[in-house]
Design a protein around this motif. Structure first.
Motif, mmCIF file in Angstrom:
data_model
loop_
_atom_site.group_PDB
_atom_site.id
_atom_site.type_symbol
_atom_site.label_atom_id
_atom_site.label_comp_id
_atom_site.label_asym_id
_atom_site.label_seq_id
_atom_site.Cartn_x
_atom_site.Cartn_y
_atom_site.Cartn_z
ATOM 1 N N SER A 1 6.987 20.865 -15.541
ATOM 2 C CA SER A 1 8.536 19.575 -15.594
ATOM 3 C C SER A 1 7.671 18.885 -14.735
ATOM 4 O O SER A 1 6.946 18.833 -13.950
ATOM 5 N N VAL A 2 8.295 17.911 -14.717
ATOM 6 C CA VAL A 2 8.544 16.667 -13.507
ATOM 7 C C VAL A 2 9.887 16.404 -13.291
ATOM 8 O O VAL A 2 10.656 15.718 -14.015
ATOM 9 N N SER A 3 10.532 16.676 -11.768
ATOM 10 C CA SER A 3 11.804 16.073 -11.527
ATOM 11 C C SER A 3 11.920 15.497 -10.666
ATOM 12 O O SER A 3 10.723 14.539 -9.948
ATOM 13 N N PHE A 4 12.823 13.577 -11.589
ATOM 14 C CA PHE A 4 13.638 13.580 -10.353
ATOM 15 C C PHE A 4 14.528 13.000 -9.854
ATOM 16 O O PHE A 4 15.326 13.814 -10.520
ATOM 17 N N PHE A 5 14.486 12.047 -9.225
ATOM 18 C CA PHE A 5 15.598 11.597 -8.236
ATOM 19 C C PHE A 5 15.943 10.545 -7.372
ATOM 20 O O PHE A 5 14.520 10.321 -7.210
ATOM 21 N N ALA A 6 17.256 10.070 -7.255
ATOM 22 C CA ALA A 6 16.904 8.532 -5.995
ATOM 23 C C ALA A 6 16.039 8.528 -5.399
ATOM 24 O O ALA A 6 16.218 9.808 -4.356
ATOM 25 N N LYS A 7 16.074 7.377 -4.515
ATOM 26 C CA LYS A 7 15.288 7.984 -3.123
ATOM 27 C C LYS A 7 16.142 8.085 -1.767
ATOM 28 O O LYS A 7 17.400 8.490 -1.452
ATOM 29 N N GLY A 8 15.781 9.307 -1.615
ATOM 30 C CA GLY A 8 16.579 9.954 -0.322
ATOM 31 C C GLY A 8 17.048 10.869 -0.836
ATOM 32 O O GLY A 8 17.675 11.610 -0.090
ATOM 33 N N MET A 9 17.214 11.684 -2.324
ATOM 34 C CA MET A 9 18.024 12.613 -2.374
ATOM 35 C C MET A 9 17.161 13.107 -3.266
ATOM 36 O O MET A 9 17.953 14.287 -4.069
ATOM 37 N N SER A 10 16.099 13.725 -2.803
ATOM 38 C CA SER A 10 15.502 15.185 -2.416
ATOM 39 C C SER A 10 16.115 16.081 -2.595
ATOM 40 O O SER A 10 16.758 16.704 -1.609
ATOM 41 N N PRO A 11 16.148 17.208 -3.143
ATOM 42 C CA PRO A 11 16.958 18.179 -3.405
ATOM 43 C C PRO A 11 16.706 19.116 -2.508
ATOM 44 O O PRO A 11 17.342 19.359 -0.909
ATOM 45 N N ALA A 12 15.243 19.154 -1.792
ATOM 46 C CA ALA A 12 14.605 19.237 0.096
ATOM 47 C C ALA A 12 15.413 19.001 1.431
ATOM 48 O O ALA A 12 15.678 19.636 1.905
ATOM 49 N N VAL A 13 15.954 17.547 1.049
ATOM 50 C CA VAL A 13 16.810 16.640 1.975
ATOM 51 C C VAL A 13 17.927 17.162 1.866
ATOM 52 O O VAL A 13 18.265 17.088 2.793
ATOM 53 N N LEU A 14 18.224 17.493 1.032
ATOM 54 C CA LEU A 14 19.744 17.466 0.585
ATOM 55 C C LEU A 14 20.183 19.191 1.054
ATOM 56 O O LEU A 14 20.930 19.749 1.342
#
Length: 266
Positions: free
Chosen positions: A253-266
């Motif tokens: 799969s591919v995960s998409f998220f808004a800029k700067g909203m990566s689960p790794a960052v949050l």
């Protein structure tokens, strides 16, 4: 098939649009995951697919397809998928006598500017079925990727002519779709590639542009995807809508998220 991408594009296999040209573009990254998505998407949508694969072997696409829930082998055997394996076919063109013009016949020509045999291959592959054969929803042409034709000596105008004739047959006459990948090298001196990319951009109804991160490699964010919806018949100020997401490619799969909203960052 990547459900998150379907959600972003607001589409599902049971209501795939028809008569559209979708341009896939990658810059400083590998956009092949988009090719795999659309291949599995249209096969699951019960469409007749002609796949002109100029980059990888059939086995490569089949292995990835199985991860996404489709079997290219089964699709080819039942007539749903017509697969042109460019790597293998090029050997046939060079070393075997051909009774009829080969789709890649231009490889043997000194001044290659004619893609008519390739167009005839596509037209024959996606012709309406006779009574008694399996009925598919709509024809689809998928090309991975058009930049290879430039590398093999074709001019951008010849490639654009090929797409024009394919659109006339597949999109307009038979109410199907075309999806094609083109690389963006970022080299302003590569005039042929720029002509091809700009020409296709003006004709496309949907442009998906995968880009590498300006900051370089990141373990948790692999790139960003620009999505541009276009309505060529509308005035410039009204026809374009765009969104940009970052993404991370996983095994199935591919995960998409808004800029700067990566689960790794949050």
């Amino acid at each position: 098939m990547f459900p998150e991408l379907n959600n972003l594009l607001n589409t599902t296999p049971d209501r795939a649009e028809q008569g559209k040209l979708t341009l896939l573009c990658d810059a400083n990254t590998d956009g092949s995951f988009l090719v795999h998505h659309f291949l599995s998407f249209y096969l699951k949508a019960n469409c007749k697919v002609c796949f002109v694969a100029l980059i990888q072997s059939f086995s490569h696409y089949n292995i990835v397809g199985q991860k996404l829930g489709v079997s290219l082998t089964v699709a080819r055997e039942c007539g749903q998928l017509v697969f042109l394996e460019g790597l293998k076919s090029s050997v046939d063109v060079f070393f075997r006598a051909q009774a009829e013009p080969h789709p890649l016949q231009f490889l043997r020509e000194a001044n290659a500017e004619n893609l008519q045999p390739l167009y005839e291959f596509v037209r024959e592959a996606l012709k309406p079925v006779d009574d008694g054969e399996a009925a598919w929803r709509c024809p689809v042409l998928l090309v991975d990727d058009l930049s290879v034709l430039l590398s093999l000596g074709m001019g951008a105008v010849a490639v654009l002519d090929f797409i024009h004739y394919c659109r006339a047959t597949v999109c307009w006459e038979r109410k199907g779709n075309i999806v094609a990948l083109v690389h963006d090298s970022g080299d302003t001196e590569d005039e042929e590639n720029n002509i091809l990319l700009n020409g296709l951009s003006h004709q496309s109804h949907l442009i998906l542009r995968a880009e590498g991160l300006a900051t370089g490699f990141c373990r948790d964010v692999h790139g960003q995807l620009r999505i541009l919806w276009r309505t060529p018949s509308q005035p410039t100020t009204q026809r374009d809508q765009s969104l940009t997401y970052q993404y991370k490619i996983q095994d199935k799969s591919v995960s998409f998220f808004a800029k700067g909203m990566s689960p790794a960052v949050l």
